[in-house]
Design a protein around this motif. Structure first.
Motif, short mmCIF file in Angstrom:
data_model
loop_
_atom_site.label_atom_id
_atom_site.label_comp_id
_atom_site.label_asym_id
_atom_site.label_seq_id
_atom_site.Cartn_x
_atom_site.Cartn_y
_atom_site.Cartn_z
N LEU A 70 -12.20 -8.85 5.53
CA LEU A 70 -10.94 -9.11 6.24
C LEU A 70 -10.13 -10.14 6.82
O LEU A 70 -8.71 -10.91 6.47
N SER A 102 0.57 -9.46 3.96
CA SER A 102 -0.10 -8.21 4.64
C SER A 102 -0.49 -7.24 4.38
O SER A 102 -0.61 -6.17 4.28
N GLU A 110 -0.21 -6.46 1.25
CA GLU A 110 -1.22 -6.26 0.20
C GLU A 110 -1.64 -4.84 0.58
O GLU A 110 -2.55 -4.18 -0.35
N ARG A 111 -2.86 -5.14 1.49
CA ARG A 111 -3.87 -4.69 2.18
C ARG A 111 -3.27 -3.80 3.50
O ARG A 111 -4.85 -3.30 4.13
N ASN A 159 -16.88 -4.28 6.52
CA ASN A 159 -15.09 -5.05 6.12
C ASN A 159 -15.20 -6.76 6.32
O ASN A 159 -14.00 -7.05 6.59
N TYR A 189 -6.90 -0.63 6.15
CA TYR A 189 -7.29 -2.14 5.42
C TYR A 189 -7.54 -1.46 4.35
O TYR A 189 -8.87 -0.83 4.54
N SER A 190 -7.17 -1.76 3.33
CA SER A 190 -7.63 -1.21 2.09
C SER A 190 -7.13 -2.15 0.66
O SER A 190 -6.20 -2.23 0.68
N LYS A 191 -7.65 -2.26 -0.61
CA LYS A 191 -7.90 -2.92 -1.26
C LYS A 191 -7.41 -2.11 -2.51
O LYS A 191 -7.17 -2.75 -3.93
N ALA A 198 -4.55 0.19 -2.94
CA ALA A 198 -3.32 0.78 -2.89
C ALA A 198 -3.20 2.21 -2.71
O ALA A 198 -2.02 2.14 -1.69
N LEU A 213 0.57 -0.71 -0.09
CA LEU A 213 -0.05 0.09 -0.20
C LEU A 213 0.91 1.45 0.14
O LEU A 213 1.69 1.13 0.52
N TRP A 231 -9.54 -13.55 4.34
CA TRP A 231 -8.28 -12.26 3.43
C TRP A 231 -7.52 -13.33 4.23
O TRP A 231 -6.29 -13.49 3.74
#
Length: 190
Positions: free
Chosen positions: A181, A44, A46-47, A178, A63-65, A67, A3, A184
């Motif tokens: 999470l 981890s 990645e998000r 959410n 926490y984000s999908k 970037a 991210l 995932w």
């Protein structure tokens, strides 16, 4: 891919404020992927990007999908140092600040009840009712345990952020929005 969250406004103000405080047993810092990678693994980043660490070693993370999302607009997750709970506890930074004065122990407790009893709506409802009825008492206890709560409330007021009157529902709703999470994380670890 890691991210690259955009830091603006409220988050930068928070870092300036938190630099001189010990907010309810938690240290806050500029964005770091290292602590999350150490806790969960390299995937981890990645998000997830950490911005706070509780005295227990548990992390607060964005926490984000997406970037390059704005940190003020992405969910905040509790990542427990013992492995569970690892769930989203607020929909965004402002919502997180609205529950923070109740204390990190409170946030952890609600997250644990949610993660361990997700299919037991009756237990969640009873927990919500009990905590909501005692929210003022819970806040007073937090003030007695942590000298910085009044400073935090003053800072929140200066930013026009209202203290949540129903922090349990705020956390439950953030988790429900959410809930991916947890799945995932489990998928990546298996």
């Amino acid at each position: 891919m890691s991210l690259q969250l955009k830091k603006t406004g409220l988050y930068n103000d928070w870092l300036s404020f938190a630099a001189n405080q010990s907010i309810v047993e938690c240290d806050f810092f500029d964005l770091k992927e290292g602590p999350v990678n150490e806790l969960l693994g390299d995937f981890s980043s990645e998000r997830l990007t950490a911005f706070g660490e509780h005295a227990s070693g548990s992390l607060l993370s964005f926490y984000s999908k997406i970037a390059d999302a704005n940190v003020n607009e992405v969910p905040v997750a509790w990542l427990d140092s013992e492995g569970a709970p690892c769930i989203v506890v607020s929909n965004n930074l402002q919502d997180f600040f609205s529950i923070l004065p109740y204390g990190m122990g409170f946030i952890y407790s609600v997250a644990s009840v949610i993660e361990n009893n997700l299919n037991e709506a009756d237990l969640l409802a009873k927990t919500k009712q009990r905590i909501t009825q005692n929210a003022d008492e819970l806040l007073e206890t937090s003030k007695k345990r942590f000298l910085d709560v009044d400073d935090l409330l003053t800072w929140l007021n200066s930013k026009n952020i209202k203290l949540s009157s129903d922090p349990v529902t705020a956390i439950v709703e953030a988790h429900e929005r959410n809930s991916d999470l947890t799945s995932w994380i489990v998928e990546k670890l298996i």
